[in-house]
Design a protein around this motif. Structure first.
Motif, PDB file in Angstrom:
ATOM      1  N   LYS A   1       0.835  -1.209   0.000  1.00 31.65           N
ATOM      2  CA  LYS A   1       0.000   0.000   0.000  1.00 31.65           C
ATOM      3  C   LYS A   1       0.863   1.250   0.000  1.00 31.65           C
ATOM      4  O   LYS A   1       0.554   2.226  -0.679  1.00 31.65           O
ATOM      5  CB  LYS A   1      -0.957  -0.003   1.193  1.00 31.65           C
TER       6      LYS A   1
ATOM      7  N   SER B   1       1.047   4.140  -2.956  1.00 31.04           N
ATOM      8  CA  SER B   1       0.892   5.589  -2.726  1.00 31.04           C
ATOM      9  C   SER B   1       2.130   6.343  -3.216  1.00 31.04           C
ATOM     10  O   SER B   1       2.006   7.440  -3.762  1.00 31.04           O
ATOM     11  CB  SER B   1       0.613   5.891  -1.255  1.00 31.04           C
TER      12      SER B   1
ATOM     13  N   LYS C   1       2.075   7.022  -6.945  1.00 34.61           N
ATOM     14  CA  LYS C   1       1.154   8.068  -7.389  1.00 34.61           C
ATOM     15  C   LYS C   1       1.815   9.443  -7.390  1.00 34.61           C
ATOM     16  O   LYS C   1       1.311  10.364  -8.017  1.00 34.61           O
ATOM     17  CB  LYS C   1      -0.094   8.087  -6.502  1.00 34.61           C
TER      18      LYS C   1
END
Length: 131
Positions: A5, A9, A12
């Motif tokens: 996770k 992130s 991005k």
């Protein structure tokens, strides 16, 4: 799962991804100086040039080298080992896509070793700029 996770992130963040691309490019340009080919890898790579059946031992060897690097106590040796594997995977070029099923587990492990290392570097460069 937590690491995945975090990696999602980080990916991005366009600035981070730009940093990753530049850092990989820089390492690839310097690869002849800092990433010597060991004899075992060279045998497997040459065998793969003539027969596709060498792909499994080649990927297994790269996975072994990655795992060996990850468990290094010395941060410098750990980073050098991870970079070594990354550079040699990149040198395989389109074969990584052609033999995606064979490379997939290695690429997943490499991503989990490589991106946190680069994210730490990225954060350090941001902190240096802000000082």
């Amino acid at each position: 799962m937590k690491l995945q996770k975090k990696i999602e992130s980080w990916c991005k963040d366009e600035n981070f991804m730009h940093y990753v691309q530049e850092r990989v490019r820089k390492e690839m340009c310097e690869s002849t100086e800092s990433h010597r080919i060991d004899p075992e890898y060279e045998k497997l790579d040459e065998g793969f040039e003539y027969e596709d059946r060498y792909i499994v031992p080649l990927v297994t060897y790269l996975t072994y080298k990655l795992r060996l690097a990850v468990v290094q106590r010395s941060a410098r040796k750990r980073k050098r080992g991870i970079w070594w594997v990354l550079v040699h995977v990149e040198m395989q070029g389109h074969y990584v896509k052609v033999f995606a099923a064979d490379f997939e587990p290695l690429l997943a492990e490499l991503r989990e070793a490589f991106l946190p290392m680069l994210h730490t570097e990225y954060i350090q460069t941001l902190n240096e700029k802000s000082e």
